[in-house]
Design an enzyme around this catalytic site. Structure first.
Site, PDB file in Angstrom:
ATOM      1  N   GLU A  44     -15.059  43.354 155.704  1.00 32.21           N
ATOM      2  CA  GLU A  44     -15.152  43.536 157.144  1.00 32.21           C
ATOM      3  C   GLU A  44     -16.515  43.429 157.679  1.00 32.21           C
ATOM      4  O   GLU A  44     -17.402  44.045 156.824  1.00 32.21           O
ATOM      5  CB  GLU A  44     -14.524  44.727 157.603  1.00 32.21           C
ATOM      6  CG  GLU A  44     -14.558  44.866 159.153  1.00 32.21           C
ATOM      7  CD  GLU A  44     -13.889  46.178 159.375  1.00 32.21           C
ATOM      8  OE1 GLU A  44     -13.085  46.025 160.257  1.00 32.21           O
ATOM      9  OE2 GLU A  44     -14.156  47.291 158.961  1.00 32.21           O
ATOM     10  N   LYS A 126     -10.273  41.256 165.024  1.00 36.12           N
ATOM     11  CA  LYS A 126      -9.665  42.641 165.117  1.00 36.12           C
ATOM     12  C   LYS A 126      -9.075  42.935 166.414  1.00 36.12           C
ATOM     13  O   LYS A 126      -9.885  43.056 167.551  1.00 36.12           O
ATOM     14  CB  LYS A 126     -10.481  43.665 164.694  1.00 36.12           C
ATOM     15  CG  LYS A 126      -9.981  44.799 164.284  1.00 36.12           C
ATOM     16  CD  LYS A 126     -11.139  45.859 163.661  1.00 36.12           C
ATOM     17  CE  LYS A 126     -10.351  47.077 162.904  1.00 36.12           C
ATOM     18  NZ  LYS A 126     -11.531  47.904 162.220  1.00 36.12           N
ATOM     19  N   CYS A 160      -9.456  46.090 158.023  1.00 40.96           N
ATOM     20  CA  CYS A 160      -9.725  47.677 157.670  1.00 40.96           C
ATOM     21  C   CYS A 160      -8.368  48.144 158.061  1.00 40.96           C
ATOM     22  O   CYS A 160      -7.408  48.057 157.577  1.00 40.96           O
ATOM     23  CB  CYS A 160     -10.846  48.161 158.773  1.00 40.96           C
ATOM     24  SG  CYS A 160     -11.323  49.794 158.325  1.00 40.96           S
TER      25      CYS A 160
END
Length: 296
Positions: A44, A126, A160
């Site tokens: 990430e 995200k 994540c």
């Protein structure tokens, strides 16, 4: 049955330096390709590194870091992006890249899939940055929750804590995802806080693999001692982050680890070699139900 080598990064970026981390990205792609890997997955916000500074201090402490981070985040179509596409093409390797993506003055926690002919076939952001990540990153729309075809199968990716969200997992698995990338930052932030631990996060990646019956790459960042010095942490907060923090794993379709993990401080690449049938299970299962392990 054909064998496919997979690569998951456990490495330290050139912190908050877009050109320096691009150089290292190209080198890691070439290394994985020379090892025979067909795909390499990055952590990430690998480019230009996970912004740990946002978990510390006050606005006066964070503001200079934030400006530097903005200036060193990647713009789609930039020279750095094209270099990474060229490296994928030259190595004939699919790249799943984690990055801070800059659009004007906004940043997104993005993931790109770059095919082995050097074309970026997927860009996603995200959906909901976690906790203090909101101070830097904007939210994605969710319209880019897609799985894309590649030369080794259908690839999906989440960042994540997204890997813990049942509806997001369902969104990808329902598209016949065959290889999953669960990109994580470095661990060691807030030691002892279980939700942010390597153990809890890798358990989530293992669960994803087992739930979907998909091979899962879980790349992570290493944070060296020099990085902690770079942060110049405020007094009283220096025990809230540990050096090391690498915990890269590769999981098989039962959720089992299929590669011996690297030590947390080791900078390198984790490899695993699997039967192609584990990635193209729909085709193999139709042809011969006994030729493939299916956990359902």
């Amino acid at each position: 049955m054909a064998q496919i080598t997979l690569a998951a990064v456990q490495s330290e970026p050139v912190w908050f330096d877009l050109d320096g981390t691009t150089d290292k990205t190209v080198a890691l792609i070439a290394e994985a390709a020379a090892h025979g890997a067909r795909v390499i997955a990055f952590p990430e916000t690998w480019l230009p590194g996970y912004p740990s500074f946002m978990w510390f201090g006050d606005e006066d402490y964070r503001a200079p870091f934030r400006q530097r981070y903005l200036e060193n985040s990647l713009v789609a179509g930039s020279a750095q992006h094209r270099r990474i596409e060229a490296a994928a093409r030259e190595g004939r390797i699919t790249v799943v890249l984690g990055l801070s993506e800059r659009v004007g003055d906004e940043l997104y926690m993005a993931q790109y899939v770059i095919s082995d002919d050097g074309i970026t076939t997927m860009k996603r952001r995200k959906l909901k940055p976690s906790a203090v990540e909101w101070d830097i990153f904007a939210s994605g729309s969710g319209a880019d929750l897609e799985v894309v075809d590649s030369s080794i199968g259908r690839i999906g990716a989440l960042n994540c804590s997204e890997n813990r969200r049942p509806l997001l997992r369902h969104a990808l698995l329902s598209q016949n995802e065959q290889l999953h990338v669960a990109s994580w930052p470095h661990f060691g932030l807030y030691p002892g806080f279980v939700p942010m631990s390597a153990e809890a996060s890798m358990a989530a990646s293992s669960q994803y693999a087992a739930e979907g019956g998909v091979v899962t790459l879980a790349p992570t960042i290493v944070a060296g001692a020099a990085y902690l010095e770079l942060l110049e942490l405020p007094e009283g907060e220096r025990d809230r982050i540990l050096s090391g923090g690498g915990s890269t794993r590769i999981f098989g379709p039962f959720g089992e680890s299929i590669a011996e993990p690297l030590a947390p401080e080791v900078d390198g690449i984790l490899y695993a070699t699997v039967d192609e049938s584990l990635l193209r299970r729909d085709q193999e299962y139709d042809a011969d139900p006994t030729s493939i392990v299916k956990p359902w």
